[in-house]
Design an enzyme around this catalytic site. Structure first.
Site, PDB file in Angstrom:
ATOM      1  N   GLN A 185      -4.176  -5.170   6.977  1.00 45.75           N
ATOM      2  CA  GLN A 185      -5.252  -6.298   6.650  1.00 45.75           C
ATOM      3  C   GLN A 185      -5.067  -7.634   7.453  1.00 45.75           C
ATOM      4  O   GLN A 185      -5.807  -8.558   7.202  1.00 45.75           O
ATOM      5  CB  GLN A 185      -4.940  -6.603   5.308  1.00 45.75           C
ATOM      6  N   ASP A 202       3.368  -4.428   8.053  1.00 44.32           N
ATOM      7  CA  ASP A 202       2.082  -3.515   7.662  1.00 44.32           C
ATOM      8  C   ASP A 202       1.391  -4.561   8.200  1.00 44.32           C
ATOM      9  O   ASP A 202       0.628  -5.322   7.330  1.00 44.32           O
ATOM     10  CB  ASP A 202       2.075  -2.690   6.379  1.00 44.32           C
ATOM     11  N   CYS A 224      -4.962   2.494  -3.640  1.00 44.59           N
ATOM     12  CA  CYS A 224      -3.609   2.897  -3.181  1.00 44.59           C
ATOM     13  C   CYS A 224      -2.242   1.825  -3.184  1.00 44.59           C
ATOM     14  O   CYS A 224      -1.458   1.793  -2.358  1.00 44.59           O
ATOM     15  CB  CYS A 224      -3.667   3.342  -1.653  1.00 44.59           C
ATOM     16  N   LYS A 230      -9.697  -0.956  10.885  1.00 44.12           N
ATOM     17  CA  LYS A 230      -9.793  -2.218  10.110  1.00 44.12           C
ATOM     18  C   LYS A 230      -9.993  -3.317  10.890  1.00 44.12           C
ATOM     19  O   LYS A 230     -10.279  -4.378  10.338  1.00 44.12           O
ATOM     20  CB  LYS A 230      -8.702  -2.356   9.152  1.00 44.12           C
ATOM     21  N   HIS A 264       0.968  -1.130  -0.036  1.00 48.39           N
ATOM     22  CA  HIS A 264       0.003  -0.017  -0.013  1.00 48.39           C
ATOM     23  C   HIS A 264       0.902   1.280   0.038  1.00 48.39           C
ATOM     24  O   HIS A 264       2.002   1.098   0.408  1.00 48.39           O
ATOM     25  CB  HIS A 264      -0.821  -0.017   1.371  1.00 48.39           C
TER      26      HIS A 264
HETATM   27  N1  PLP Z   1      -1.676  -0.918   4.589  1.00 49.92           N
HETATM   28  C1  PLP Z   1      -2.631  -1.637   3.902  1.00 49.92           C
HETATM   29  C2  PLP Z   1      -2.298  -3.140   3.706  1.00 49.92           C
HETATM   30  C3  PLP Z   1      -3.902  -1.070   3.898  1.00 49.92           C
HETATM   31  O1  PLP Z   1      -4.879  -1.775   3.286  1.00 49.92           O
HETATM   32  C4  PLP Z   1      -4.156   0.099   4.219  1.00 49.92           C
HETATM   33  C5  PLP Z   1      -5.489   0.836   4.171  1.00 49.92           C
HETATM   34  O2  PLP Z   1      -6.223   0.592   3.318  1.00 49.92           O
HETATM   35  C6  PLP Z   1      -2.999   1.102   4.799  1.00 49.92           C
HETATM   36  C7  PLP Z   1      -1.833   0.262   4.789  1.00 49.92           C
HETATM   37  C8  PLP Z   1      -3.463   2.191   5.315  1.00 49.92           C
HETATM   38  O3  PLP Z   1      -4.173   2.411   6.474  1.00 49.92           O
HETATM   39  P1  PLP Z   1      -4.544   3.858   7.062  1.00 49.92           P
HETATM   40  O4  PLP Z   1      -5.222   4.337   6.014  1.00 49.92           O
HETATM   41  O5  PLP Z   1      -5.714   3.275   8.054  1.00 49.92           O
HETATM   42  O6  PLP Z   1      -3.625   4.366   7.562  1.00 49.92           O
END
Ligand code: PLP
Length: 409
Positions: free
Chosen positions: A206, A203, A367, A229, A126
């Site tokens: 998910q 990260d 993203c 999430k 992401h």
């Molecule tokens: N990393 C992953 C794999 C994600 O799916 C997301 C959000 O869609 C993020 C990072 C970013 O999360 P946040 O917008 O809550 O900071």
């Protein structure tokens, strides 16, 4: 109805959002990868906090201040247990995954990386786990490399190994791809990274809602996730960091609460985790996250995992049977995420038709533009499943996709 289906039918009733209609149709919410709906227990806990416990934390002096502080620190304990951290001091509260990665990038990496060093990510990341590393790399003269994927959406381990070297100082990868659904082997990748002396950030955005995470077993140095999430509130997130590493890091932001002593000339900093929590924190966010973790624990992550895998399997079979549907990410080990396109139709048009049918999905690049480039598409439609979905939701998705295909091709 199986016992599991019975349990999750009653879980579904805990989500007020699902009682409403959109465009005159029952809401079929298949966008949990973007954010999960919130159960009543989480909403009620936040309302209770605002109604009866509103006060600032760590400032003592009166009863409500103590209540709020206890609730806040008890949330930290609950997160520590949830991730199996060694101690609550290893849990830093931030705004979300994105701020968590930025904290580690701007504090740890900025201090420890120099010209010629490398940061290894993967092509399925992401933007939240790409851009902060690029920003640091640009400042210090380091380089960001990305390990490739195989055609089924799994990480190409050989490429990952090839790109690891004594120059690699940080390896940052997702536990689960928000597009492909691929679950990465967090323990193996961490071990490989440690063998070359690199630190590891996972990260977990998910992952935490669908699999048990044990940071001690994985042995990662940092693990970040967002509360929203995992059935919790927006604007709340967590950085887990090994205590000895956090101890050696400088603060990311300055202000109240993160200090030990301030004179006009100089400031000494508080201990971790407070050193990284400048200003009034998102107190109801922490309290709501605590309620969300209680909700997950009440059901059990093993049951959640089995139920979601059943939904994913059912949806994959049904969608694959529709002509012209191409699924992205067919790894054996997946989270409850199903990305697809209808060949010859634009993902946004598909998303809009699904929305008119009451089916909420995400359509776009999610993203993950480097991944879209790798897949050779501008975007995909993504259905993601959670505890409140059922086979009827999948049937509604399939019916809407069939309709979209008829309208668009
Ligand atoms: N990393 C992953 C794999 C994600 O799916 C997301 C959000 O869609 C993020 C990072 C970013 O999360 P946040 O917008 O809550 O900071």
């Amino acid at each position: 109805m199986s016992q599991l289906e019975q349990i999750f039918t009653s879980v579904r009733n805990e989500f007020p959002a699902l009682t409403q209609k959109v465009h005159g149709k029952n809401l079929i919410y298949l966008d949990s990868g973007a954010t999960t709906l919130k159960p009543k227990s989480v909403i009620d806990r936040i309302t209770h906090f605002y109604s009866f416990e509103t006060s600032n934390v760590h400032r003592g002096a009166h009863y409500l201040g103590d209540v709020a502080t206890q609730a806040f620190e008890s949330a930290r304990n609950s997160v520590a247990q949830f991730l199996n951290a060694r101690m609550p001091e290893e849990i830093v509260f931030v705004r979300g995954t994105t701020e968590g990665v930025n904290l580690v990038a701007h504090s740890w990496a900025m201090m420890n990386l120099k010209e010629g060093d490398e940061i290894l990510i993967t092509v399925m990341e992401h933007h939240g786990n790409i851009v902060p590393w690029q920003m640091v790399a640009e400042k210090v003269g380091a380089k960001v490399l990305a390990a490739d994927i195989l055609d089924n959406g799994e990480l190409n381990i050989e490429d990952f190994k090839k790109k690891l070297s004594s120059k690699t100082k940080m390896v940052a990868f997702t536990g689960c791809s928000n597009v492909l659904g691929t679950n990465n082997d967090m323990k193996l990748l961490t071990k490989l990274a440690h063998e070359v002396g690199a630190k590891v950030l996972i990260d977990g955005a998910q992952v935490v809602s669908q699999a048990k995470v044990d940071v001690q077993d994985i042995d990662c140095d940092f693990f970040v996730f967002s509360a929203h999430k995992v059935f919790g509130p927006f604007g709340m997130g967590v950085v887990y960091g090994k205590k000895e590493i956090l101890d050696g890091m400088s603060p990311y932001q300055g202000g109240g609460s993160m200090i030990a002593k301030v004179t006009v000339e100089k400031t000494t900093y508080n201990d971790v985790p407070f050193r990284f929590e400048a200003g009034t924190p998102h107190i109801e966010g922490a309290v709501g996250l605590h309620a969300a973790i209680d909700f997950v624990n009440r059901i059990g992550l093993d049951k959640i995992h089995s139920y979601e895998m059943d939904l994913l399997k059912y949806a994959t079979e049904k969608l694959s049977a529709i002509p012209d549907v191409k699924i992205f990410g067919t790894s054996e080990n997946k989270g409850p995420i199903l990305s697809f396109n209808i060949k010859g139709a634009h993902h946004s048009d598909v998303g809009q038709i699904l929305d008119q049918e009451g089916v909420a999905v995400r359509a776009g690049h999610h993203c993950t533009q480097p991944l879209m480039t790798r897949l050779g598409v501008p975007g995909t439609v993504r259905a993601s499943f959670s505890v409140y979905n059922n086979h009827q939701d999948v049937d509604a998705l399939v019916k809407a996709v069939v309709k979209a295909r008829e309208m668009l091709l």
